[in-house]
Scaffold this active site. Structure first.
Site, PDB file in Angstrom:
ATOM      1  N   LYS A 215       0.873  -1.182   0.000  1.00 60.90           N
ATOM      2  CA  LYS A 215       0.000   0.000   0.000  1.00 60.90           C
ATOM      3  C   LYS A 215       0.904   1.224   0.000  1.00 60.90           C
ATOM      4  CE  LYS A 215      -1.524   2.795   2.920  1.00 60.90           C
ATOM      5  NZ  LYS A 215      -1.294   3.997   2.074  1.00 60.90           N
TER       6      LYS A 215
ATOM      7  N   GLU B  79      10.320   1.818  10.306  1.00 60.38           N
ATOM      8  CA  GLU B  79      11.317   2.858   9.995  1.00 60.38           C
ATOM      9  C   GLU B  79      10.598   4.185  10.158  1.00 60.38           C
ATOM     10  OE1 GLU B  79      14.325   2.191   9.406  1.00 60.38           O
ATOM     11  OE2 GLU B  79      14.297   0.106   8.746  1.00 60.38           O
TER      12      GLU B  79
ATOM     13  N   CYS C  15      13.877  11.257   6.433  1.00 57.33           N
ATOM     14  CA  CYS C  15      13.873  10.901   7.849  1.00 57.33           C
ATOM     15  C   CYS C  15      15.264  11.020   8.450  1.00 57.33           C
ATOM     16  CB  CYS C  15      13.329   9.491   8.029  1.00 57.33           C
ATOM     17  SG  CYS C  15      14.021   8.324   6.867  1.00 57.33           S
TER      18      CYS C  15
ATOM     19  N   GLU D  90      10.109  16.709  14.370  1.00 56.52           N
ATOM     20  CA  GLU D  90      10.545  16.537  12.990  1.00 56.52           C
ATOM     21  C   GLU D  90       9.718  17.493  12.129  1.00 56.52           C
ATOM     22  OE1 GLU D  90       9.469  12.766  10.992  1.00 56.52           O
ATOM     23  OE2 GLU D  90      11.549  12.716  10.333  1.00 56.52           O
TER      24      GLU D  90
HETATM   25  P1  NAI Z   1       2.038   8.880   7.696  1.00 61.05           P
HETATM   26  O1  NAI Z   1       2.892   8.117   8.618  1.00 61.05           O
HETATM   27  O2  NAI Z   1       0.647   9.205   8.123  1.00 61.05           O
HETATM   28  O3  NAI Z   1       1.949   8.104   6.280  1.00 61.05           O
HETATM   29  C1  NAI Z   1       2.882   7.161   5.809  1.00 61.05           C
HETATM   30  C2  NAI Z   1       2.159   5.936   5.271  1.00 61.05           C
HETATM   31  O4  NAI Z   1       1.447   5.301   6.323  1.00 61.05           O
HETATM   32  C3  NAI Z   1       1.124   6.231   4.189  1.00 61.05           C
HETATM   33  O5  NAI Z   1       1.118   5.155   3.273  1.00 61.05           O
HETATM   34  C4  NAI Z   1      -0.175   6.254   4.988  1.00 61.05           C
HETATM   35  O6  NAI Z   1      -1.306   5.983   4.198  1.00 61.05           O
HETATM   36  C5  NAI Z   1       0.065   5.151   5.990  1.00 61.05           C
HETATM   37  N1  NAI Z   1      -0.683   5.231   7.239  1.00 61.05           N
HETATM   38  C6  NAI Z   1      -0.983   6.344   7.958  1.00 61.05           C
HETATM   39  N2  NAI Z   1      -1.646   6.007   9.072  1.00 61.05           N
HETATM   40  C7  NAI Z   1      -1.767   4.660   9.082  1.00 61.05           C
HETATM   41  C8  NAI Z   1      -2.374   3.720   9.966  1.00 61.05           C
HETATM   42  N3  NAI Z   1      -2.976   4.106  11.091  1.00 61.05           N
HETATM   43  N4  NAI Z   1      -2.316   2.417   9.652  1.00 61.05           N
HETATM   44  C9  NAI Z   1      -1.701   1.998   8.541  1.00 61.05           C
HETATM   45  N5  NAI Z   1      -1.123   2.838   7.655  1.00 61.05           N
HETATM   46  C10 NAI Z   1      -1.143   4.154   7.918  1.00 61.05           C
HETATM   47  O7  NAI Z   1       2.815  10.221   7.351  1.00 61.05           O
HETATM   48  P2  NAI Z   1       2.245  11.583   6.732  1.00 61.05           P
HETATM   49  O8  NAI Z   1       0.957  11.980   7.389  1.00 61.05           O
HETATM   50  O9  NAI Z   1       2.207  11.447   5.278  1.00 61.05           O
HETATM   51  O10 NAI Z   1       3.414  12.590   7.193  1.00 61.05           O
HETATM   52  C11 NAI Z   1       3.401  13.155   8.491  1.00 61.05           C
HETATM   53  C12 NAI Z   1       4.779  13.235   9.087  1.00 61.05           C
HETATM   54  O11 NAI Z   1       5.334  11.949   9.221  1.00 61.05           O
HETATM   55  C13 NAI Z   1       5.805  13.997   8.259  1.00 61.05           C
HETATM   56  O12 NAI Z   1       5.722  15.365   8.470  1.00 61.05           O
HETATM   57  C14 NAI Z   1       7.086  13.421   8.786  1.00 61.05           C
HETATM   58  O13 NAI Z   1       7.431  14.061   9.992  1.00 61.05           O
HETATM   59  C15 NAI Z   1       6.732  11.982   9.085  1.00 61.05           C
HETATM   60  N6  NAI Z   1       7.132  11.083   7.975  1.00 61.05           N
HETATM   61  C16 NAI Z   1       8.276  10.368   8.096  1.00 61.05           C
HETATM   62  C17 NAI Z   1       8.712   9.578   7.047  1.00 61.05           C
HETATM   63  C18 NAI Z   1       9.965   8.797   7.124  1.00 61.05           C
HETATM   64  O14 NAI Z   1      10.596   8.583   6.090  1.00 61.05           O
HETATM   65  N7  NAI Z   1      10.348   8.292   8.264  1.00 61.05           N
HETATM   66  C19 NAI Z   1       7.976   9.520   5.786  1.00 61.05           C
HETATM   67  C20 NAI Z   1       6.761  10.268   5.772  1.00 61.05           C
HETATM   68  C21 NAI Z   1       6.381  11.019   6.833  1.00 61.05           C
END
Ligand code: NAI
Ligand code: MG
Length: 477
Positions: free
Chosen positions: A174, A249, A282, A382
């Site tokens: 996904k 991660e 990240c 972050e």
């Molecule tokens: P997010 O963590 O909500 O989204 C990342 C992925 O997780 C997407 O595919 C989303 O659909 C999925 N997802 C979200 N909630 C979920 C749940 N409860 N169960 C299963 N899957 C879920 O991140 P978002 O809202 O796009 O970004 C918010 C913040 O997260 C950013 O500002 C950043 O600080 C952090 N982030 C960190 C990343 C990294 O590489 N470690 C990548 C993206 C975001």
């Protein structure tokens, strides 16, 4: 505009059963570039069922057979690199030069390193001379849910898909709903490469829908997730009821410790690294800790670099930084910059609002705050935008305490000409990775964090092990 509302399930592109449409936006223009379907429970169930029924057959293949298909995937990926760069650049805003090199290249690199690791991996071996007859088998975990973010789409997708395939797992990917086009292109390549139907499936969706359905699904054995710490926590709780393996991660707030004897490019390199990919990494070095004797000079250098940083649309050839991915991320970053003002950090460059001349698109001004203390929001959270915070330190011990003063522990950075000191500091940093003097980790080096940056290790042999269970069998001989 592309209608891309199908999911890839059991070897076919199929219409969504219970999904709803969502626009994919180009963050440079705020225009809709495609329509996808956010899948529902029936779509998720169909994909998991396909992965479940494909598992016994794929798990029973010889590693060489799996490696051969991965090598065909490598050819397909290389052959469509240009298309992939376009997809990434348009869906998440990486300038086309960055998309073509680092973004697409990361996917190719991880695939290559996984193939290399799989070729030399001992999938079965004796326990040891002390226990004649005992055998150890490394077997695929089972059906995996792979949930990825939008910031380095092919990097993160390939870090999961390639080792899962090599291990003999079957999977449902996904991808991030904001950036699904690159993953859908990869699905086409996987289809061309000739994996058996059901081994790889892709269902588009959001976290609340397909994401949650996958992490709670009784037929999913493992969740591999990259994204926010918030979602990582929710996923862990959801997966606990069925005791899934969960590999995470998550975010970071990397410290870049710059001693007075660091090479003269260290500060400029650190600022650029923080702004790379519009700060959406990240492992970005977002907290610059500078030895006091060179602090003022470092602040001036950071100002100069920030002011010289070009910013513009992703389709323009050049070394500019692009927009951030979405309206939501833009607003989050603006809020955090405002917190910097409210909490009286010293603004050095950038600030609130869009850069001059860029009224459309989610462009953020490259921003630097100095004299940021550990009680401030910008120290703790972050940002995921081009925002650097700087703070001075007096001693090595203080620098280490400051660097470790965060719930995160992904990558820290050390800049010094003193090798003995560099090694001392590296040992004391609580992070999964330490990068010294601008030198990146080698091919297949493990990527992952400590503390709230997660518990997974991706890349090379470590990445493969994540997708393998250990089985011990006695009286084999
Ligand atoms: P997010 O963590 O909500 O989204 C990342 C992925 O997780 C997407 O595919 C989303 O659909 C999925 N997802 C979200 N909630 C979920 C749940 N409860 N169960 C299963 N899957 C879920 O991140 P978002 O809202 O796009 O970004 C918010 C913040 O997260 C950013 O500002 C950043 O600080 C952090 N982030 C960190 C990343 C990294 O590489 N470690 C990548 C993206 C975001
Ligand atoms: Mg989200």
């Amino acid at each position: 505009m592309n209608i891309m509302t199908k999911h890839y399930i059991n070897g076919h592109w199929v219409a969504s059963v219970d999904g709803r449409e969502m626009a994919v936006e180009n963050p440079s223009t705020e225009e809709r570039i495609a329509t996808i379907s956010l899948g529902g429970p029936a779509d998720t169930d169909a994909a998991v069922a396909a992965a479940k029924s494909a598992f016994p057959g794929w798990a029973a293949t010889e590693p060489q057979e799996r490696i051969a298909v991965l090598e065909r995937l490598m050819e397909a990926y290389k052959g469509r690199a240009k298309e992939m760069a376009q997809a990434i650049s348009q869906e998440m805003g990486a300038p086309i030069a960055l998309a073509s090199t680092a973004q697409v290249g990361a996917g190719a690199g991880h695939l290559k390193n996984t193939i290399r690791a799989a070729k030399s991996f001992a999938f079965e071996h004796p326990l040891g001379d002390h226990a004649p007859g005992d055998m150890i088998f490394h077997e695929p975990v089972g059906v995996c849910a792979l949930i990825t973010p939008w910031n380095w789409p092919m990097n993160q997708v390939m870090l999961k898909v390639a080792p899962a395939l090599a291990a003999g797992c079957t999977m449902v990917l996904k991808p991030a709903e904001q950036a699904p086009l690159s993953a859908m292109l990869l699905a086409e390549m996987i289809d061309e490469a000739g994996f058996p139907p059901g081994v790889f499936n892709l269902v588009n969706g959001d976290g609340a829908g397909v994401g949650s359905a996958l992490t709670a699904h009784p037929d999913v054995d493992m969740v591999s997730f990259t994204g926010s710490t918030r979602a990582g926590i929710a996923i862990s709780k959801s997966a606990a009821d069925t005791v899934k393996r969960v590999s995470l991660e998550l975010g970071g707030k990397g410290a870049n410790i710059i001693f007075a004897d660091a090479d003269e490019k260290a500060v400029a390199r650190g600022v650029r690294h923080c702004f790379n990919n519009s700060g959406q990494s990240c492992n970005a070095p977002t907290r610059m800790l500078v030895e006091r004797s060179i602090y003022d000079q470092a602040v001036e250098t950071a100002r100069a670099v920030a002011e010289k940083t070009e910013i513009g649309p992703a389709d323009v050839e050049g070394r500019q930084i692009g927009p951030v991915v979405s309206d939501t991320q833009f607003n989050k970053i603006q809020y955090l910059i405002k917190r910097g003002f409210d909490e009286r950090a010293t603004l050095v460059a950038g600030g609130l609002g869009r850069p001059e001349g860029l009224e459309r698109g989610y462009f953020v001004r490259p921003t630097v705050f100095a004299d940021v203390t550990s009680d401030m929001t910008l120290w703790k959270e972050e940002v995921f935008g081009p925002v650097l915070v700087m703070t001075p330190f007096d001693t090595e011990e203080e620098a280490i305490v400051l660097a470790n003063d965060t719930p995160y522990g992904l990558t820290n950075y050390v800049q010094t000409a003193d090798k003995a000191r560099a090694r001392r500091v590296a040992r004391q940093l609580r992070s999964g990775m330490v990068e010294m003097n601008g030198k990146f980790g080698g091919a297949g080096s493990p990527f992952g964090g400590m503390k709230q940056s997660g518990n997974g290790r991706e890349g090379g042999a470590w990445g493969l092990e994540e997708f393998l269970e250990v089985k011990a069998v006695s009286d084999w001989e």
